[in-house]
Design a protein around this motif. Structure first.
Motif, short mmCIF file in Angstrom:
data_model
loop_
_atom_site.label_atom_id
_atom_site.label_comp_id
_atom_site.label_asym_id
_atom_site.label_seq_id
_atom_site.Cartn_x
_atom_site.Cartn_y
_atom_site.Cartn_z
N ALA A 54 98.88 16.15 -85.21
CA ALA A 54 97.95 17.19 -84.73
C ALA A 54 97.60 18.19 -85.82
CB ALA A 54 98.55 17.90 -83.52
N LEU A 59 94.39 15.01 -85.31
CA LEU A 59 94.16 14.20 -84.12
C LEU A 59 94.21 15.06 -82.87
CD1 LEU A 59 96.27 10.99 -84.90
CD2 LEU A 59 93.84 11.41 -85.32
N ASN A 60 93.72 14.52 -81.78
CA ASN A 60 93.77 15.21 -80.50
C ASN A 60 95.21 15.58 -80.16
OD1 ASN A 60 94.23 14.78 -77.33
ND2 ASN A 60 92.19 15.65 -77.66
N PHE A 61 95.40 16.80 -79.68
CA PHE A 61 96.74 17.31 -79.42
C PHE A 61 97.49 16.43 -78.42
CE2 PHE A 61 99.50 19.97 -76.73
CZ PHE A 61 100.41 20.42 -77.68
N PHE A 62 96.84 16.09 -77.33
CA PHE A 62 97.52 15.33 -76.27
C PHE A 62 97.80 13.90 -76.73
CE2 PHE A 62 94.71 18.52 -74.37
CZ PHE A 62 95.66 19.30 -73.74
N MET A 63 96.90 13.32 -77.49
CA MET A 63 97.15 12.00 -78.05
C MET A 63 98.31 12.05 -79.04
SD MET A 63 94.51 9.52 -80.15
CE MET A 63 93.38 9.51 -78.76
N SER A 64 98.39 13.14 -79.79
CA SER A 64 99.47 13.29 -80.76
C SER A 64 100.83 13.32 -80.06
CB SER A 64 99.28 14.57 -81.58
OG SER A 64 98.07 14.53 -82.32
N SER A 123 98.34 24.45 -81.23
CA SER A 123 98.23 24.26 -79.79
C SER A 123 96.81 24.54 -79.33
CB SER A 123 99.21 25.18 -79.07
OG SER A 123 99.01 25.13 -77.67
N PRO A 124 96.27 23.74 -78.41
CA PRO A 124 94.91 23.98 -77.93
C PRO A 124 94.83 25.02 -76.82
CG PRO A 124 95.77 22.01 -76.89
CD PRO A 124 96.85 22.51 -77.85
#
Length: 290
Positions: A54, A59-64, A123-124
């Motif tokens: 991330a 990369l996307n936070f949740f995918m990470s 963090s998003p």
């Protein structure tokens, strides 16, 4: 009353990740009879993977987070295949020494790769807390709690409602009879260690955005994981879940009403008390002898 509720909410949020740590450790011990001294380093590994995916790769936070969990499972499977499987039948002292050495090597490797400077996982979620009546909590902490509860529920269904879960419980209860019934014990051991490692890595990835990431962050976490297992009773998965929340409650209320410097001490004082009154743990499982 507001202070009580705030401490209770904080404890519940932290208890979810503690439960993930405890379940992973007690699962490995219950089925494989291995004291996993790499558990804290797997937690650290998950946090660093979240940072790399991330923070560095964008990369996307949740995918990470999902990828960090999968990488933690892969590393756990590798440890079981390369270190534990060749030691099949060895005495517990040899296995413990190998696992301690593996934990030291993993921490040294993290120090070499990432350096000693603390890292921060982006963090998003917004910094403004969510106000729930008289208490408030950050969105990132609510997310951690939600994911932890979802994983705990999914793990319960896996163990109690699937064929794989039946095979794992059979291996836990009687490995020889399970093998006679067609259960591949080697595969069960690999899956067990991978699953326990994945839970530890997931906990690290979830708490990475809340705390800073350092090579030594897993040291105290490993001690707490062992404490949770002791509280819940060795090999008892529901007990490890409850033990995680009990430890979090002891830490949070101890820090809130005594001093934040005694946060970690309160949990271990609780363990000493439990060992004096009930050495087998709060929820020790019954065993059949003979």
């Amino acid at each position: 009353m507001e202070a009580h509720l705030q401490h209770l909410l904080n404890a519940v949020v932290l208890g979810g990740t503690y439960a993930l740590l405890g379940i992973g450790l007690t699962l490995i011990f219950g089925i494989m009879r291995v004291v996993n001294f790499t558990h804290g380093e797997l937690y650290t590994f998950g946090a660093y993977m979240a940072y790399m995916l991330a923070g560095m790769m964008g990369l996307n936070f949740f995918m990470s987070l999902a990828m960090a969990a999968v990488l933690g499972m892969a590393l756990g499977a590798l440890i079981e295949f390369t270190l534990l499987r060749p030691l099949k039948g060895a005495d517990i002292d040899t296995t413990m020494l190998v696992m301690i050495g593996a934990g030291i090597a993993m921490q040294a490797g993290e120090q070499l790769v990432w350096g000693g400077v603390a890292k921060s996982v982006p963090s998003p979620f917004p910094a403004e807390p969510v106000v729930l009546g008289s208490v408030s909590v950050g969105m990132n902490r609510l997310f951690v709690l939600g994911v932890a509860l979802l994983l705990l529920g999914g793990f319960y269904l896996l163990i109690n409602r699937t064929t794989l879960g039946v095979a794992m419980r059979a291996t836990f209860q009687d490995p020889d009879t399970a093998a006679l019934m067609g259960v591949n014990r080697g595969l069960m051991y690999t899956l067990t260690f991978a699953l326990g490692s994945g839970l530890a890595a997931t906990a690290g990835a979830l708490l990475g955005p809340i705390f800073v990431v350092t090579p030594t962050m897993g040291d105290l976490v490993a001690l707490k994981a062992f404490a949770i297992v002791i509280l819940g009773g060795l090999g008892n998965i529901p007990g490890a879940t409850i033990g995680g929340f009990v430890l979090a409650l002891a830490e949070e209320f101890g820090a809130g009403y005594l001093s934040s410097g005694y946060r970690d001490a309160m949990g271990f004082l609780l363990i000493i008390a439990v060992l004096i009154v009930r050495p087998q743990g709060l929820f020790a499982m019954k065993e059949r002898i003979g």
